[in-house]
Design a protein around this motif. Structure first.
Motif, PDB file in Angstrom:
ATOM      1  N   ASP A 157       0.824  -1.204   0.000  1.00 35.33           N
ATOM      2  CA  ASP A 157       0.000   0.000   0.000  1.00 35.33           C
ATOM      3  C   ASP A 157       0.859   1.255   0.000  1.00 35.33           C
ATOM      4  O   ASP A 157       2.090   1.189  -0.148  1.00 35.33           O
ATOM      5  CB  ASP A 157      -0.987  -0.007   1.174  1.00 35.33           C
ATOM      6  CG  ASP A 157      -0.282   0.076   2.533  1.00 35.33           C
ATOM      7  OD1 ASP A 157       0.930   0.385   2.591  1.00 35.33           O
ATOM      8  OD2 ASP A 157      -0.955  -0.184   3.550  1.00 35.33           O
ATOM      9  N   GLU A 158       0.233   2.409   0.179  1.00 38.47           N
ATOM     10  CA  GLU A 158       0.946   3.688   0.093  1.00 38.47           C
ATOM     11  C   GLU A 158       2.059   3.798   1.124  1.00 38.47           C
ATOM     12  O   GLU A 158       3.079   4.453   0.899  1.00 38.47           O
ATOM     13  CB  GLU A 158      -0.049   4.836   0.264  1.00 38.47           C
ATOM     14  CG  GLU A 158       0.525   6.203  -0.034  1.00 38.47           C
ATOM     15  CD  GLU A 158      -0.528   7.281   0.002  1.00 38.47           C
ATOM     16  OE1 GLU A 158      -0.205   8.438  -0.336  1.00 38.47           O
ATOM     17  OE2 GLU A 158      -1.683   6.983   0.361  1.00 38.47           O
ATOM     18  N   GLN A 159       1.893   3.152   2.275  1.00 36.13           N
ATOM     19  CA  GLN A 159       2.925   3.169   3.320  1.00 36.13           C
ATOM     20  C   GLN A 159       3.941   2.038   3.145  1.00 36.13           C
ATOM     21  O   GLN A 159       4.836   1.874   3.975  1.00 36.13           O
ATOM     22  CB  GLN A 159       2.280   3.043   4.712  1.00 36.13           C
ATOM     23  CG  GLN A 159       1.603   4.316   5.212  1.00 36.13           C
ATOM     24  CD  GLN A 159       0.303   4.590   4.472  1.00 36.13           C
ATOM     25  OE1 GLN A 159      -0.494   3.668   4.258  1.00 36.13           O
ATOM     26  NE2 GLN A 159       0.073   5.839   4.097  1.00 36.13           N
ATOM     27  N   ARG A 195      -3.195   0.131  -7.286  1.00 34.74           N
ATOM     28  CA  ARG A 195      -2.321   0.784  -8.259  1.00 34.74           C
ATOM     29  C   ARG A 195      -1.375  -0.244  -8.857  1.00 34.74           C
ATOM     30  O   ARG A 195      -0.739  -1.014  -8.140  1.00 34.74           O
ATOM     31  CB  ARG A 195      -1.545   1.923  -7.596  1.00 34.74           C
ATOM     32  CG  ARG A 195      -2.335   3.205  -7.556  1.00 34.74           C
ATOM     33  CD  ARG A 195      -1.600   4.371  -6.967  1.00 34.74           C
ATOM     34  NE  ARG A 195      -0.214   4.521  -7.403  1.00 34.74           N
ATOM     35  CZ  ARG A 195       0.489   5.634  -7.207  1.00 34.74           C
ATOM     36  NH1 ARG A 195      -0.080   6.682  -6.612  1.00 34.74           N
ATOM     37  NH2 ARG A 195       1.735   5.698  -7.593  1.00 34.74           N
ATOM     38  N   ARG A 198       2.213  -0.609  -7.684  1.00 31.31           N
ATOM     39  CA  ARG A 198       2.444  -1.124  -6.329  1.00 31.31           C
ATOM     40  C   ARG A 198       2.233  -2.635  -6.241  1.00 31.31           C
ATOM     41  O   ARG A 198       2.359  -3.212  -5.167  1.00 31.31           O
ATOM     42  CB  ARG A 198       1.531  -0.410  -5.332  1.00 31.31           C
ATOM     43  CG  ARG A 198       1.847   1.081  -5.192  1.00 31.31           C
ATOM     44  CD  ARG A 198       0.892   1.749  -4.229  1.00 31.31           C
ATOM     45  NE  ARG A 198       1.129   3.188  -4.162  1.00 31.31           N
ATOM     46  CZ  ARG A 198       0.268   4.063  -3.652  1.00 31.31           C
ATOM     47  NH1 ARG A 198      -0.881   3.634  -3.166  1.00 31.31           N
ATOM     48  NH2 ARG A 198       0.545   5.350  -3.638  1.00 31.31           N
TER      49      ARG A 198
END
Length: 246
Positions: A157-159, A195, A198
């Motif tokens: 994920d984004e993190q 995404r 990712r």
């Protein structure tokens, strides 16, 4: 690739340019041998396709080999070309090639007096800046969507937090610099968006999900409409409202 498909693709390759195209160039694009290209070009000539040239120098498709004229207005032509330009500049290699082929087909299919709307359009789509590379085979991904087959994903994920997901792919959204896969996530038991840059690994499974693809897509659209009506800002694209996976 069937021979009939290969013959058609050779015509498309020659349509893209007025310069001679060598057998080696054609063979590389079609992933075949030069010997096969020589035989295919001879077959096209035998079918009265106006291919000019010879082995070693390259081949050219002469003017006059046109499809029946399409009944398109100038605005329709510009709209089609603008959309194809956008895809050619932003999509994955397979779709970008298809977009360039589409522009070549439109050019060949419309009357001569309308060709300036393709060759010198009044509108255009510039290349994007800082496009983020996909980490998954997008052609395979689209094939899985059409076939209604599941995917096993390793995702961050984004993190940067990793997770393992088994998903039912629905659609790919093409944004200016990124691509997003909308899917039903078996882990979250809900629709999620992933995404493509990712995705750390993807396994394309033979297993089909239990719903018809059209039914799953309709359920996804209904869920997105409900979320948008409830609390998602109007300026946020619907695909992103699926929540970038968490």
């Amino acid at each position: 690739m069937r021979r009939a498909d290969r013959l058609f693709q050779i015509i498309q390759i020659l349509r893209r340019t007025r310069r001679p195209v060598t057998a080696a160039t054609i063979a590389a694009e079609l992933e075949t041998s030069k010997r096969s290209v020589y035989r295919d070009v001879a077959a096209l000539i035998g079918q009265r396709v106006p291919v000019r040239g010879e082995a070693g120098t390259g081949y050219v498709l002469e003017d006059g080999y046109d499809l029946p004229p399409l009944m398109l207005t100038p605005d329709e032509i510009e709209a089609a070309v603008l959309g194809a330009q956008w895809v050619a500049n932003r999509a994955d290699p397979a779709l970008a090639k298809a977009a360039r082929d589409l522009i070549a087909k439109i050019t060949a299919a419309i009357p001569e007096k309308l060709r300036p709307f393709v060759q010198q359009p009044a509108s255009g789509s510039p290349p994007p800046r800082n496009t983020i590379a996909d980490q998954v085979d997008m052609a395979q991904l689209r094939a899985a969507i059409h076939a209604g087959r599941k995917l096993a994903l390793a995702y961050a994920d984004e993190q940067g937090r990793p997770s393992q997901r088994r998903v039912w792919p629905i659609a790919v959204g093409y944004f200016d610099t990124t691509r997003v896969l909308a899917a039903w996530c078996e882990l979250r038991q809900d629709f999620r968006a992933f995404r493509t840059d990712r995705i750390q690994a993807a396994e394309f499974l033979e297993e089909r999900y239990p719903e018809r693809p059209a039914a799953l897509r309709a359920r996804w659209r209904k869920a997105m409409d409900a979320r948008r009506a409830a609390d998602v800002p109007a300026d946020m694209p619907a695909l992103r409202s699926a929540c970038l996976s968490r």
